[in-house]
Motif scaffolding. Structure first.
Motif, mmCIF file in Angstrom:
data_model
loop_
_atom_site.group_PDB
_atom_site.id
_atom_site.type_symbol
_atom_site.label_atom_id
_atom_site.label_comp_id
_atom_site.label_asym_id
_atom_site.label_seq_id
_atom_site.Cartn_x
_atom_site.Cartn_y
_atom_site.Cartn_z
ATOM 1 N N ASN A 1 0.822 -1.209 0.000
ATOM 2 C CA ASN A 1 0.000 0.000 0.000
ATOM 3 C C ASN A 1 0.856 1.258 0.000
ATOM 4 O O ASN A 1 2.087 1.183 -0.040
ATOM 5 N N GLU A 2 0.195 2.411 0.050
ATOM 6 C CA GLU A 2 0.899 3.694 -0.031
ATOM 7 C C GLU A 2 1.882 3.888 1.120
ATOM 8 O O GLU A 2 2.863 4.622 1.000
ATOM 9 N N ALA A 3 1.613 3.241 2.261
ATOM 10 C CA ALA A 3 2.484 3.377 3.434
ATOM 11 C C ALA A 3 3.650 2.393 3.397
ATOM 12 O O ALA A 3 4.441 2.331 4.326
ATOM 13 N N GLY A 4 3.756 1.602 2.321
ATOM 14 C CA GLY A 4 4.840 0.628 2.201
ATOM 15 C C GLY A 4 4.577 -0.661 2.957
ATOM 16 O O GLY A 4 5.476 -1.473 3.148
ATOM 17 N N GLN A 5 3.334 -0.879 3.387
ATOM 18 C CA GLN A 5 2.980 -2.088 4.115
ATOM 19 C C GLN A 5 2.509 -3.164 3.151
ATOM 20 O O GLN A 5 1.830 -2.877 2.171
ATOM 21 N N VAL A 6 2.866 -4.409 3.446
ATOM 22 C CA VAL A 6 2.410 -5.537 2.640
ATOM 23 C C VAL A 6 1.014 -5.913 3.110
ATOM 24 O O VAL A 6 0.777 -6.086 4.302
ATOM 25 N N VAL A 7 0.091 -6.026 2.158
ATOM 26 C CA VAL A 7 -1.301 -6.344 2.472
ATOM 27 C C VAL A 7 -1.673 -7.630 1.754
ATOM 28 O O VAL A 7 -1.402 -7.782 0.563
ATOM 29 N N VAL A 8 -2.284 -8.557 2.476
ATOM 30 C CA VAL A 8 -2.772 -9.814 1.907
ATOM 31 C C VAL A 8 -4.288 -9.792 2.019
ATOM 32 O O VAL A 8 -4.830 -9.526 3.091
#
Length: 97
Positions: free
Chosen positions: A41-48
């Motif tokens: 995502n925009e915050a650099g977090q990996v989303v599953v």
């Protein structure tokens, strides 16, 4: 942004595999055998997330359906005035599903 309710930690295996705790899989709607997507995502977090459940997936599905309909629009004129059932009988013969 969604508020975090619980944080779990783990260690990635040498093959790059991670374990998603059951409570988090359940909260995200992930089930065994179901396709999923992984994104940053925009915050650099990996989303599953489960595949096919986000608003962007619905928009893409709608775009594909409209494109398919436009591709066949006008290809099958109805000069004989046949009904859908009559067309289906012509295509299928005596077969009834």
């Amino acid at each position: 942004m969604n508020a975090q309710t619980k944080i779990d930690t783990g260690t990635m295996t040498s093959k790059g595999q991670i374990l998603i705790p059951k409570a988090m899989r359940d909260a995200a709607g992930l089930v065994p055998g179901q396709p999923y997507k992984v994104m940053v995502n925009e915050a650099g977090q990996v989303v599953v997330a489960p595949l096919g459940f986000g608003p962007e997936d619905a928009a893409e599905r709608g775009r594909r359906i409209r494109a398919g309909l436009l591709a066949i629009a006008g290809k099958y004129p109805n000069p004989d005035g046949m009904s859908t059932d009559e067309y289906m009988r012509e295509l299928r013969g005596d077969y009834e599903p």
